[in-house]
Every structure is written in structure tokens, then in C-alpha cells.
Scaffold this motif. Structure first.
Motif, PDB file in Angstrom:
ATOM      1  N   ASN A  13       0.808  -1.209   0.000  1.00 19.68           N
ATOM      2  CA  ASN A  13       0.000   0.000   0.000  1.00 19.68           C
ATOM      3  C   ASN A  13       0.850   1.272   0.000  1.00 19.68           C
ATOM      4  O   ASN A  13       0.681   2.144  -0.853  1.00 19.68           O
ATOM      5  CB  ASN A  13      -0.925  -0.011   1.212  1.00 19.68           C
ATOM      6  CG  ASN A  13      -1.883   1.168   1.226  1.00 19.68           C
ATOM      7  OD1 ASN A  13      -2.506   1.495   0.226  1.00 19.68           O
ATOM      8  ND2 ASN A  13      -2.009   1.811   2.370  1.00 19.68           N
ATOM      9  N   LEU A  14       1.792   1.370   0.935  1.00 21.55           N
ATOM     10  CA  LEU A  14       2.588   2.586   1.031  1.00 21.55           C
ATOM     11  C   LEU A  14       3.613   2.678  -0.096  1.00 21.55           C
ATOM     12  O   LEU A  14       3.808   3.741  -0.694  1.00 21.55           O
ATOM     13  CB  LEU A  14       3.287   2.671   2.390  1.00 21.55           C
ATOM     14  CG  LEU A  14       4.056   3.970   2.660  1.00 21.55           C
ATOM     15  CD1 LEU A  14       3.169   5.194   2.452  1.00 21.55           C
ATOM     16  CD2 LEU A  14       4.625   3.966   4.075  1.00 21.55           C
ATOM     17  N   GLY A  15       4.275   1.573  -0.407  1.00 21.33           N
ATOM     18  CA  GLY A  15       5.246   1.593  -1.494  1.00 21.33           C
ATOM     19  C   GLY A  15       4.612   2.010  -2.807  1.00 21.33           C
ATOM     20  O   GLY A  15       5.183   2.792  -3.578  1.00 21.33           O
ATOM     21  N   SER A  16       3.418   1.519  -3.068  1.00 21.15           N
ATOM     22  CA  SER A  16       2.699   1.874  -4.298  1.00 21.15           C
ATOM     23  C   SER A  16       2.371   3.362  -4.328  1.00 21.15           C
ATOM     24  O   SER A  16       2.471   4.024  -5.366  1.00 21.15           O
ATOM     25  CB  SER A  16       1.417   1.052  -4.423  1.00 21.15           C
ATOM     26  OG  SER A  16       1.700  -0.321  -4.557  1.00 21.15           O
ATOM     27  N   ARG A  17       1.978   3.897  -3.189  1.00 24.73           N
ATOM     28  CA  ARG A  17       1.645   5.321  -3.119  1.00 24.73           C
ATOM     29  C   ARG A  17       2.876   6.200  -3.353  1.00 24.73           C
ATOM     30  O   ARG A  17       2.816   7.190  -4.092  1.00 24.73           O
ATOM     31  CB  ARG A  17       1.021   5.643  -1.758  1.00 24.73           C
ATOM     32  CG  ARG A  17      -0.397   5.121  -1.607  1.00 24.73           C
ATOM     33  CD  ARG A  17      -0.919   5.285  -0.183  1.00 24.73           C
ATOM     34  NE  ARG A  17      -2.300   4.875  -0.096  1.00 24.73           N
ATOM     35  CZ  ARG A  17      -3.351   5.671  -0.274  1.00 24.73           C
ATOM     36  NH1 ARG A  17      -3.143   6.949  -0.536  1.00 24.73           N
ATOM     37  NH2 ARG A  17      -4.575   5.214  -0.192  1.00 24.73           N
ATOM     38  N   VAL A  18       3.983   5.828  -2.726  1.00 23.81           N
ATOM     39  CA  VAL A  18       5.212   6.604  -2.925  1.00 23.81           C
ATOM     40  C   VAL A  18       5.660   6.511  -4.379  1.00 23.81           C
ATOM     41  O   VAL A  18       6.060   7.505  -4.999  1.00 23.81           O
ATOM     42  CB  VAL A  18       6.328   6.115  -1.981  1.00 23.81           C
ATOM     43  CG1 VAL A  18       7.628   6.867  -2.254  1.00 23.81           C
ATOM     44  CG2 VAL A  18       5.920   6.292  -0.518  1.00 23.81           C
ATOM     45  N   GLY A  19       5.587   5.298  -4.947  1.00 24.36           N
ATOM     46  CA  GLY A  19       5.971   5.116  -6.340  1.00 24.36           C
ATOM     47  C   GLY A  19       5.114   5.934  -7.283  1.00 24.36           C
ATOM     48  O   GLY A  19       5.619   6.561  -8.228  1.00 24.36           O
ATOM     49  N   SER A  28      11.549   8.782 -13.099  1.00 28.75           N
ATOM     50  CA  SER A  28      11.503   7.441 -13.666  1.00 28.75           C
ATOM     51  C   SER A  28      11.481   6.473 -12.490  1.00 28.75           C
ATOM     52  O   SER A  28      12.343   6.532 -11.613  1.00 28.75           O
ATOM     53  CB  SER A  28      12.735   7.193 -14.537  1.00 28.75           C
ATOM     54  OG  SER A  28      12.787   5.850 -14.973  1.00 28.75           O
ATOM     55  N   VAL A  29      10.480   5.573 -12.454  1.00 27.93           N
ATOM     56  CA  VAL A  29      10.245   4.769 -11.261  1.00 27.93           C
ATOM     57  C   VAL A  29      10.183   3.283 -11.591  1.00 27.93           C
ATOM     58  O   VAL A  29       9.505   2.863 -12.534  1.00 27.93           O
ATOM     59  CB  VAL A  29       8.928   5.179 -10.569  1.00 27.93           C
ATOM     60  CG1 VAL A  29       8.687   4.333  -9.323  1.00 27.93           C
ATOM     61  CG2 VAL A  29       8.954   6.658 -10.201  1.00 27.93           C
ATOM     62  N   SER A  30      10.884   2.491 -10.776  1.00 33.48           N
ATOM     63  CA  SER A  30      10.738   1.042 -10.809  1.00 33.48           C
ATOM     64  C   SER A  30      10.177   0.595  -9.466  1.00 33.48           C
ATOM     65  O   SER A  30      10.492   1.178  -8.427  1.00 33.48           O
ATOM     66  CB  SER A  30      12.078   0.351 -11.076  1.00 33.48           C
ATOM     67  OG  SER A  30      13.010   0.631 -10.044  1.00 33.48           O
ATOM     68  N   VAL A  31       9.322  -0.423  -9.497  1.00 34.73           N
ATOM     69  CA  VAL A  31       8.722  -0.984  -8.288  1.00 34.73           C
ATOM     70  C   VAL A  31       9.109  -2.448  -8.223  1.00 34.73           C
ATOM     71  O   VAL A  31       8.758  -3.232  -9.115  1.00 34.73           O
ATOM     72  CB  VAL A  31       7.190  -0.834  -8.287  1.00 34.73           C
ATOM     73  CG1 VAL A  31       6.597  -1.454  -7.026  1.00 34.73           C
ATOM     74  CG2 VAL A  31       6.794   0.637  -8.394  1.00 34.73           C
ATOM     75  N   TYR A  32       9.832  -2.819  -7.172  1.00 34.88           N
ATOM     76  CA  TYR A  32      10.290  -4.202  -7.008  1.00 34.88           C
ATOM     77  C   TYR A  32       9.544  -4.892  -5.880  1.00 34.88           C
ATOM     78  O   TYR A  32       9.320  -4.315  -4.815  1.00 34.88           O
ATOM     79  CB  TYR A  32      11.790  -4.245  -6.704  1.00 34.88           C
ATOM     80  CG  TYR A  32      12.239  -5.607  -6.204  1.00 34.88           C
ATOM     81  CD1 TYR A  32      12.469  -6.646  -7.089  1.00 34.88           C
ATOM     82  CD2 TYR A  32      12.385  -5.844  -4.832  1.00 34.88           C
ATOM     83  CE1 TYR A  32      12.848  -7.909  -6.634  1.00 34.88           C
ATOM     84  CE2 TYR A  32      12.758  -7.098  -4.362  1.00 34.88           C
ATOM     85  CZ  TYR A  32      12.993  -8.126  -5.272  1.00 34.88           C
ATOM     86  OH  TYR A  32      13.354  -9.381  -4.809  1.00 34.88           O
ATOM     87  N   ASP A  33       9.172  -6.157  -6.137  1.00 31.26           N
ATOM     88  CA  ASP A  33       8.630  -7.007  -5.090  1.00 31.26           C
ATOM     89  C   ASP A  33       8.872  -8.451  -5.494  1.00 31.26           C
ATOM     90  O   ASP A  33       8.772  -8.788  -6.681  1.00 31.26           O
ATOM     91  CB  ASP A  33       7.126  -6.762  -4.888  1.00 31.26           C
ATOM     92  CG  ASP A  33       6.649  -7.165  -3.495  1.00 31.26           C
ATOM     93  OD1 ASP A  33       6.748  -8.373  -3.173  1.00 31.26           O
ATOM     94  OD2 ASP A  33       6.185  -6.290  -2.748  1.00 31.26           O
ATOM     95  N   SER A  34       9.199  -9.297  -4.535  1.00 32.89           N
ATOM     96  CA  SER A  34       9.430 -10.711  -4.830  1.00 32.89           C
ATOM     97  C   SER A  34       8.115 -11.482  -4.941  1.00 32.89           C
ATOM     98  O   SER A  34       8.101 -12.639  -5.365  1.00 32.89           O
ATOM     99  CB  SER A  34      10.306 -11.350  -3.741  1.00 32.89           C
ATOM    100  OG  SER A  34       9.687 -11.247  -2.470  1.00 32.89           O
TER     101      SER A  34
END
Length: 292
Positions: A13-19, A28-34
Motif C-alpha cells: 500500500n505505502l510503497g505503491s503510493r510513494v511510487g 523514472s520509477v521502478s517498483v520491485y517485489d518478490s
């Protein structure tokens, strides 16, 4: 240093909002999650936020969808940090998990990269050395991003002071109000005050002084707010609250942590799972008759 490329670790939730806010601000944004499920859910959450921002005229129609399409969502850590200037980590509040991700980032990220953690209560000094870049490591803690627009900048004793104004400027570019925490403090500024409030509500409940609903009603009516402490805990996530509370040594916090764990063991993590102290999407405290 000019920050152009940002990596978000953790597609929750928070990571997505910051991204999303970083993308809307021109980065330019990358979002990483395993976790593939988290990566699948993240753009859907962003799209929902974008629709609200457009509806309330905070962004132009079509602007947000275009920015979401340009984001890189990946479970490949090497690809995620390719040529990035800043990493902001928002993985779960678990020391072992954070140690693992920062050990990995220390091996993969460019030497120029600023390492920042969005941890709610853990300290940057707990992970600075293991990252291999202690001088480049600092806490950069966001709140709601689109509603509570404050970002905490909290260095550890080994953080190079030159990064503080860089992070202040970065925070302002994301339309946040930067506040510098001069000494490491679990919970920064607001969360320290917030946990005192939530902990007291937990104490009232575990000592059977009042029910969840009575405690929430008392707070909501007296402060003229739409949510009480237990509704707020559902929004935060009971798993996050438990990770923080279980580390507090006093008996009242330990009793509340034990109660939170009973909910977690049943898969009731709050609003994100559809049930916590209340049931969602229509919790009792949002019903018109709740305060009667």
C-alpha cells in the motif's frame, strides 16, 4: 546530486503510493517485489488513487494513467535498481526481511545510489552497515503521501550530512513537507505520538475497561473525526501494529501484542484483508447510526 531515477522496494500500500507520487512528480520509477501477487495488485491500487485524484481535480484527466503505464514493475532486483539514484524501501516491518533486502541492494545497486528506508519504527542504524553503504543510508519515511503529506528524514550517526538537503529537496518535489529528525527515534515524530494514543486504546481494551466500539466512539465524538483508534489500526494493518507493539517491553504493550496476534493468526489483518477489528468494505464505524 540530481535524482532522476527512483526504485521502490515493496509493492504494498505505502510503497505503491510513494511510487505513484514519484511518477506523477516526473521521476523514472521502478517498483520491485518478490511477490507476483503484490506486483499485480500495485498498478490496480495506483489506478484507483489516480481516479480519485482526477475526480477531485488534483491532476489532469489521463495524466495518471499514462504515468502508471510507464512504471517498471519487476521481481528482478537487478533490473529494478539499474542506474537508480535513490532507493526507498517499504517492505514488511521485520528485521530479518529488511536485512535480507538491504544485503542484496548493497551488492546490486550502483555506488551513486542513496539508500533510504521507509520503516515505521525500525532504525536506519539497524541496517546501515549491512547495506555496505552506511554513509549513504538514511530513513525517509512517508505517511499517506496524498493526504498526510509529511516525510520524515532521519539520519543515523554515520549518515553523510550532505544527503539531508538532497532528501529535503526530493521530499518537496513529491509535494511533501520534509521534517528532519535530529536523533534516531523509533517512530520518528508523528508515529511516536500515534503509538502512545493507540497503545492506550489497546490498554483500555485488554484490561476490559471498554469495548472496541465504545473506545472508538469516545475518540470520534470528542475529536470530531471519522475514525477511532481501532478503525485506524485496521487501516494501518494489524500485522504492522503487532510488529511494533511486540517490541515494547511494558506489560500493557505485550498484552495488546498478544491480542493482535490472535487476529493475525486468523488472517484478520485489517482493511486490506477485509476484516480486522471491523469488517470491510462497510465497517460499523462508517454507518450513520454508529454514533447514536
Amino acid at each position: 546530486m540530481v535524482i532522476k531515477k527512483v526504485c521502490i522496494l515493496g509493492a504494498g500500500n505505502l510503497g505503491s503510493r510513494v511510487g505513484l507520487q514519484a511518477a506523477l512528480s516526473g521521476y523514472s520509477v521502478s517498483v520491485y517485489d518478490s511477490n507476483p501477487a503484490a506486483l499485480e495488485k500495485s498498478p490496480k491500487l495506483m489506478a484507483k488513487i489516480v481516479r480519485h485524484l482526477e475526480k477531485t481535480d488534483q491532476i489532469a484527466s489521463g495524466e495518471g494513467e499514462d504515468k502508471i503505464r510507464r512504471l517498471l514493475y519487476t521481481d528482478d532486483p537487478k533490473k529494478a535498481v539499474d542506474d537508480v539514484d535513490l532507493i526507498n524501501e517499504s517492505v514488511t516491518e521485520d528485521v530479518a526481511v529488511k536485512e535480507g533486502i538491504w544485503t542484496l541492494m548493497g551488492k546490486l545497486a550502483p555506488q551513486k545510489t542513496i539508500f533510504t528506508t521507509n520503516s515505521s519504527f525500525l532504525l536506519p542504524s539497524q541496517f546501515a552497515e549491512i547495506s555496505g553503504r552506511p554513509a549513504n543510508f538514511c530513513a525517509l519515511h512517508f505517511h499517506d503521501v496524498f493526504y498526510s503529506k509529511v516525510v520524515d528524514i532521519m539520519p543515523h550517526p554515520g549518515t553523510d550530512p550532505k544527503w539531508i538537503p538532497v532528501l529535503e529537496d526530493f521530499g518537496r518535489s513529491l509535494l511533501q513537507v520534509p521534517v528532519v529528525v535530529q536523533k534516531e527515534n523509533p517512530g520518528y515524530l508523528f508515529n511516536t505520538m500515534l503509538m502512545a494514543f493507540l497503545g492506550t486504546a489497546g490498554k483500555l481494551l485488554t484490561k476490559e475497561i471498554a469495548t472496541i466500539e465504545a473506545i472508538d466512539k469516545s475518540w470520534m465524538v470528542n475529536f470530531h473525526v471519522p475514525t477511532g483508534p481501532f478503525g485506524l489500526l485496521d487501516a494501518i494493518g494489524l500485522d504492522t501494529a503487532w510488529q511494533v507493539t511486540k517490541q515494547m517491553p511494558d506489560k500493557h504493550s505485550q498484552a495488546f501484542a498478544a491480542l493482535l496476534k490472535t487476529y493475525i493468526d486468523q488472517g484478520k489483518l485489517g482493511e486490506k484483508t477485509g476484516e480486522g477489528f471491523y469488517t470491510y468494505p462497510k465497517p460499523a464505524f462508517r454507518e450513520k447510526d454508529f454514533l447514536k
